[in-house]
Motif scaffolding. Structure first.
Motif, PDB file in Angstrom:
ATOM      1  N   VAL A  82     -12.820  16.481   1.712  1.00  0.00           N
ATOM      2  CA  VAL A  82     -11.809  16.968   2.664  1.00  0.00           C
ATOM      3  C   VAL A  82     -11.748  18.489   2.594  1.00  0.00           C
ATOM      4  O   VAL A  82     -11.614  19.074   1.515  1.00  0.00           O
ATOM      5  CB  VAL A  82     -10.419  16.379   2.331  1.00  0.00           C
ATOM      6  CG1 VAL A  82      -9.382  16.866   3.340  1.00  0.00           C
ATOM      7  CG2 VAL A  82     -10.476  14.855   2.318  1.00  0.00           C
ATOM      8  N   PHE A  83     -11.831  19.124   3.765  1.00  0.00           N
ATOM      9  CA  PHE A  83     -11.754  20.583   3.857  1.00  0.00           C
ATOM     10  C   PHE A  83     -10.440  20.981   4.519  1.00  0.00           C
ATOM     11  O   PHE A  83     -10.209  20.682   5.694  1.00  0.00           O
ATOM     12  CB  PHE A  83     -12.937  21.143   4.644  1.00  0.00           C
ATOM     13  CG  PHE A  83     -14.260  20.867   3.999  1.00  0.00           C
ATOM     14  CD1 PHE A  83     -14.616  21.502   2.828  1.00  0.00           C
ATOM     15  CD2 PHE A  83     -15.144  19.949   4.556  1.00  0.00           C
ATOM     16  CE1 PHE A  83     -15.838  21.245   2.211  1.00  0.00           C
ATOM     17  CE2 PHE A  83     -16.357  19.677   3.964  1.00  0.00           C
ATOM     18  CZ  PHE A  83     -16.708  20.323   2.785  1.00  0.00           C
ATOM     19  N   LEU A  84      -9.590  21.656   3.747  1.00  0.00           N
ATOM     20  CA  LEU A  84      -8.321  22.166   4.264  1.00  0.00           C
ATOM     21  C   LEU A  84      -8.479  23.652   4.594  1.00  0.00           C
ATOM     22  O   LEU A  84      -9.560  24.223   4.438  1.00  0.00           O
ATOM     23  CB  LEU A  84      -7.213  21.963   3.236  1.00  0.00           C
ATOM     24  CG  LEU A  84      -6.958  20.527   2.760  1.00  0.00           C
ATOM     25  CD1 LEU A  84      -5.840  20.509   1.724  1.00  0.00           C
ATOM     26  CD2 LEU A  84      -6.610  19.613   3.920  1.00  0.00           C
ATOM     27  N   SER A  85      -7.401  24.280   5.009  1.00  0.00           N
ATOM     28  CA  SER A  85      -7.438  25.717   5.310  1.00  0.00           C
ATOM     29  C   SER A  85      -7.525  26.521   4.014  1.00  0.00           C
ATOM     30  O   SER A  85      -7.164  26.030   2.939  1.00  0.00           O
ATOM     31  CB  SER A  85      -6.191  26.118   6.093  1.00  0.00           C
ATOM     32  OG  SER A  85      -5.026  25.872   5.318  1.00  0.00           O
ATOM     33  N   SER A  86      -7.998  27.751   4.119  1.00  0.00           N
ATOM     34  CA  SER A  86      -8.097  28.611   2.929  1.00  0.00           C
ATOM     35  C   SER A  86      -6.730  29.133   2.510  1.00  0.00           C
ATOM     36  O   SER A  86      -6.481  29.360   1.333  1.00  0.00           O
ATOM     37  CB  SER A  86      -9.042  29.784   3.217  1.00  0.00           C
ATOM     38  OG  SER A  86      -8.564  30.559   4.312  1.00  0.00           O
ATOM     39  N   SER A 114     -13.241   0.811  -3.095  1.00  0.00           N
ATOM     40  CA  SER A 114     -12.808   1.819  -4.063  1.00  0.00           C
ATOM     41  C   SER A 114     -13.230   3.187  -3.535  1.00  0.00           C
ATOM     42  O   SER A 114     -14.354   3.347  -3.046  1.00  0.00           O
ATOM     43  CB  SER A 114     -13.471   1.549  -5.417  1.00  0.00           C
ATOM     44  OG  SER A 114     -13.239   2.609  -6.309  1.00  0.00           O
ATOM     45  N   PHE A 115     -12.335   4.172  -3.606  1.00  0.00           N
ATOM     46  CA  PHE A 115     -12.692   5.481  -3.045  1.00  0.00           C
ATOM     47  C   PHE A 115     -12.098   6.622  -3.873  1.00  0.00           C
ATOM     48  O   PHE A 115     -11.085   6.474  -4.546  1.00  0.00           O
ATOM     49  CB  PHE A 115     -12.213   5.592  -1.591  1.00  0.00           C
ATOM     50  CG  PHE A 115     -10.724   5.687  -1.417  1.00  0.00           C
ATOM     51  CD1 PHE A 115     -10.106   6.925  -1.282  1.00  0.00           C
ATOM     52  CD2 PHE A 115      -9.937   4.547  -1.395  1.00  0.00           C
ATOM     53  CE1 PHE A 115      -8.734   7.023  -1.114  1.00  0.00           C
ATOM     54  CE2 PHE A 115      -8.564   4.626  -1.235  1.00  0.00           C
ATOM     55  CZ  PHE A 115      -7.962   5.864  -1.086  1.00  0.00           C
ATOM     56  N   LYS A 116     -12.784   7.745  -3.797  1.00  0.00           N
ATOM     57  CA  LYS A 116     -12.331   8.979  -4.428  1.00  0.00           C
ATOM     58  C   LYS A 116     -12.350  10.101  -3.396  1.00  0.00           C
ATOM     59  O   LYS A 116     -13.068  10.040  -2.401  1.00  0.00           O
ATOM     60  CB  LYS A 116     -13.224   9.353  -5.621  1.00  0.00           C
ATOM     61  CG  LYS A 116     -13.104   8.412  -6.811  1.00  0.00           C
ATOM     62  CD  LYS A 116     -11.727   8.493  -7.452  1.00  0.00           C
ATOM     63  CE  LYS A 116     -11.597   7.571  -8.645  1.00  0.00           C
ATOM     64  NZ  LYS A 116     -10.240   7.624  -9.235  1.00  0.00           N
ATOM     65  N   LYS A 132      -2.699  11.055  -5.167  1.00  0.00           N
ATOM     66  CA  LYS A 132      -3.074  11.668  -6.443  1.00  0.00           C
ATOM     67  C   LYS A 132      -3.949  10.764  -7.315  1.00  0.00           C
ATOM     68  O   LYS A 132      -4.804  11.243  -8.068  1.00  0.00           O
ATOM     69  CB  LYS A 132      -1.827  12.099  -7.220  1.00  0.00           C
ATOM     70  CG  LYS A 132      -0.847  10.987  -7.538  1.00  0.00           C
ATOM     71  CD  LYS A 132       0.373  11.547  -8.244  1.00  0.00           C
ATOM     72  CE  LYS A 132       1.417  10.460  -8.508  1.00  0.00           C
ATOM     73  NZ  LYS A 132       2.615  11.016  -9.163  1.00  0.00           N
ATOM     74  N   GLU A 133      -3.784   9.444  -7.208  1.00  0.00           N
ATOM     75  CA  GLU A 133      -4.577   8.526  -8.020  1.00  0.00           C
ATOM     76  C   GLU A 133      -6.038   8.500  -7.585  1.00  0.00           C
ATOM     77  O   GLU A 133      -6.915   8.126  -8.368  1.00  0.00           O
ATOM     78  CB  GLU A 133      -3.986   7.110  -7.938  1.00  0.00           C
ATOM     79  CG  GLU A 133      -2.608   6.986  -8.574  1.00  0.00           C
ATOM     80  CD  GLU A 133      -2.061   5.575  -8.477  1.00  0.00           C
ATOM     81  OE1 GLU A 133      -2.758   4.715  -7.899  1.00  0.00           O
ATOM     82  OE2 GLU A 133      -0.943   5.331  -8.975  1.00  0.00           O
ATOM     83  N   ASN A 134      -6.295   8.878  -6.341  1.00  0.00           N
ATOM     84  CA  ASN A 134      -7.661   8.825  -5.808  1.00  0.00           C
ATOM     85  C   ASN A 134      -8.334  10.188  -5.745  1.00  0.00           C
ATOM     86  O   ASN A 134      -9.495  10.284  -5.359  1.00  0.00           O
ATOM     87  CB  ASN A 134      -7.651   8.214  -4.406  1.00  0.00           C
ATOM     88  CG  ASN A 134      -7.112   6.800  -4.388  1.00  0.00           C
ATOM     89  OD1 ASN A 134      -5.962   6.570  -4.041  1.00  0.00           O
ATOM     90  ND2 ASN A 134      -7.930   5.852  -4.798  1.00  0.00           N
ATOM     91  N   ILE A 135      -7.602  11.246  -6.108  1.00  0.00           N
ATOM     92  CA  ILE A 135      -8.179  12.597  -6.047  1.00  0.00           C
ATOM     93  C   ILE A 135      -9.058  12.843  -7.268  1.00  0.00           C
ATOM     94  O   ILE A 135      -8.582  12.848  -8.399  1.00  0.00           O
ATOM     95  CB  ILE A 135      -7.072  13.664  -5.953  1.00  0.00           C
ATOM     96  CG1 ILE A 135      -6.307  13.519  -4.631  1.00  0.00           C
ATOM     97  CG2 ILE A 135      -7.688  15.067  -6.042  1.00  0.00           C
ATOM     98  CD1 ILE A 135      -5.133  14.448  -4.492  1.00  0.00           C
ATOM     99  N   GLN A 136     -10.342  13.023  -7.016  1.00  0.00           N
ATOM    100  CA  GLN A 136     -11.293  13.290  -8.098  1.00  0.00           C
ATOM    101  C   GLN A 136     -11.332  14.769  -8.453  1.00  0.00           C
ATOM    102  O   GLN A 136     -11.435  15.144  -9.618  1.00  0.00           O
ATOM    103  CB  GLN A 136     -12.688  12.812  -7.673  1.00  0.00           C
ATOM    104  CG  GLN A 136     -13.782  13.082  -8.688  1.00  0.00           C
ATOM    105  CD  GLN A 136     -15.120  12.514  -8.253  1.00  0.00           C
ATOM    106  OE1 GLN A 136     -15.238  11.324  -7.993  1.00  0.00           O
ATOM    107  NE2 GLN A 136     -16.138  13.358  -8.160  1.00  0.00           N
ATOM    108  N   GLU A 137     -11.222  15.611  -7.419  1.00  0.00           N
ATOM    109  CA  GLU A 137     -11.265  17.069  -7.620  1.00  0.00           C
ATOM    110  C   GLU A 137     -10.450  17.748  -6.537  1.00  0.00           C
ATOM    111  O   GLU A 137     -10.477  17.339  -5.382  1.00  0.00           O
ATOM    112  CB  GLU A 137     -12.718  17.556  -7.571  1.00  0.00           C
ATOM    113  CG  GLU A 137     -12.883  19.046  -7.798  1.00  0.00           C
ATOM    114  CD  GLU A 137     -14.324  19.503  -7.648  1.00  0.00           C
ATOM    115  OE1 GLU A 137     -14.544  20.723  -7.612  1.00  0.00           O
ATOM    116  OE2 GLU A 137     -15.222  18.637  -7.553  1.00  0.00           O
TER     117      GLU A 137
END
Length: 292
Positions: A82-86, A114-116, A132-137
């Motif tokens: 996912v790309f958000l704004s800077s 299952s996804f990250k 938050k449980e699925n956020i890898q980075e």
């Protein structure tokens, strides 16, 4: 009546804000133009890669060859990039993207796979709280050192992980640019390559002549495609960010001008009230003297 000094301070404060918003608008215009130059430079290369991969996809399917870059029998693990704004001050750009992404997850992913998630860009509490449980980075500082080589390093890492079957599908989530004032949040599958029926070839279609092992060439081309596609998506998202910030800062500048006019009217009324009051006091004093 409000103190004239307080009104004057407010006017000066709004004037300073107006200068800042105007400067931010101009900076965003310059950055957007630079991003457009970059995206126009890589667009022909990306278009050519897409045509080659489309041909390879159809050739592989017609030959009934197996390749994890074009086929995945069992989908168990999925990665979303996912790309958000800077930065902030770009309207509801990130919020719209999140709503679209969350709706897709509820309809197609939750309870099935299952996804990250890997997120780049501005820190958004809405992502952290709900996923938050699925956020890898979550890389907040990605855009500070953003260039083609940082994207290439990240892309190579993702490509190798996919090759090792650490996940079975890769999606990129970003805002796709339509025109100066319009963008749409999009979730695009990167791997495995989706077949485009409109560009499909017949069973007797032509094939390339390979000078080395075809599988190595596939990987080389697909690795380049992965890098260019991610880089192109980031640039598109940045263009939308700058465009949204231009509109937001332009509106803020116009609102500041309107507010200054309103405050100036209040200031003039306050000044006129004080003058009238002083004149009334002078006349009253003069009347008392004449009566004496």
């Amino acid at each position: 009546m409000i103190n004239k000094k307080e009104i004057k301070n407010k006017i000066n404060s709004v004037l300073n804000t107006k200068k800042i918003t105007r400067a931010m608008e101009m900076i965003s215009v310059i950055k957007m133009k630079k991003s457009k130059v970059k995206i126009n430079l890589i667009q022909p290369y990306l278009n050519t890669l897409e045509k080659i991969i489309c041909n390879l996809s159809n050739v592989i399917r017609n030959k009934k060859e197996k390749s994890l870059f074009f086929f995945q029998k069992k989908i168990k693990k999925i990665i979303f990039i996912v790309f958000l704004s800077s930065k902030g001050l770009c309207g509801n750009l990130n919020t719209n993207l999140f709503k679209h992404f969350l709706l897709y997850l509820k309809e197609s992913i939750f309870g099935k796979f299952s996804f990250k998630i890997i997120i780049f860009g501005k820190k958004e509490s809405i992502f952290i709280n709900q996923l938050k449980e699925n956020i890898q980075e979550y890389n907040f500082n990605f855009y500070k050192n953003f260039n083609f080589f940082t994207v290439k390093n990240f892309s190579n890492k993702i490509f190798q992980n996919y090759k090792k079957k650490k996940f079975h599908e890769i999606f990129i989530v970003y805002n796709k640019n339509c025109n100066k004032k319009k963008y749409i949040p999009i979730i695009e599958k990167l791997f495995p390559i989706q077949r485009n029926s409109k560009k499909s070839l017949s069973k007797n279609s032509w094939d390339y002549i390979y000078e080395s092992d075809s599988s190595l060439l596939y990987e080389n081309i697909l690795n380049r495609f992965c890098t260019i596609k991610i880089y192109h998506s980031i640039l598109e998202n940045l263009i939308n960010e700058y465009s949204s910030r231009i509109i937001a800062m332009k509106n803020a500048t116009e609102n500041s001008a309107t507010l200054i006019q309103d405050l100036q009217v209040i200031y003039n009324k306050s000044r006129q009230f004080n003058i009238t009051q002083e004149l009334t006091e002078i006349i009253s004093g003069a009347s008392v003297v004449l009566m004496d």
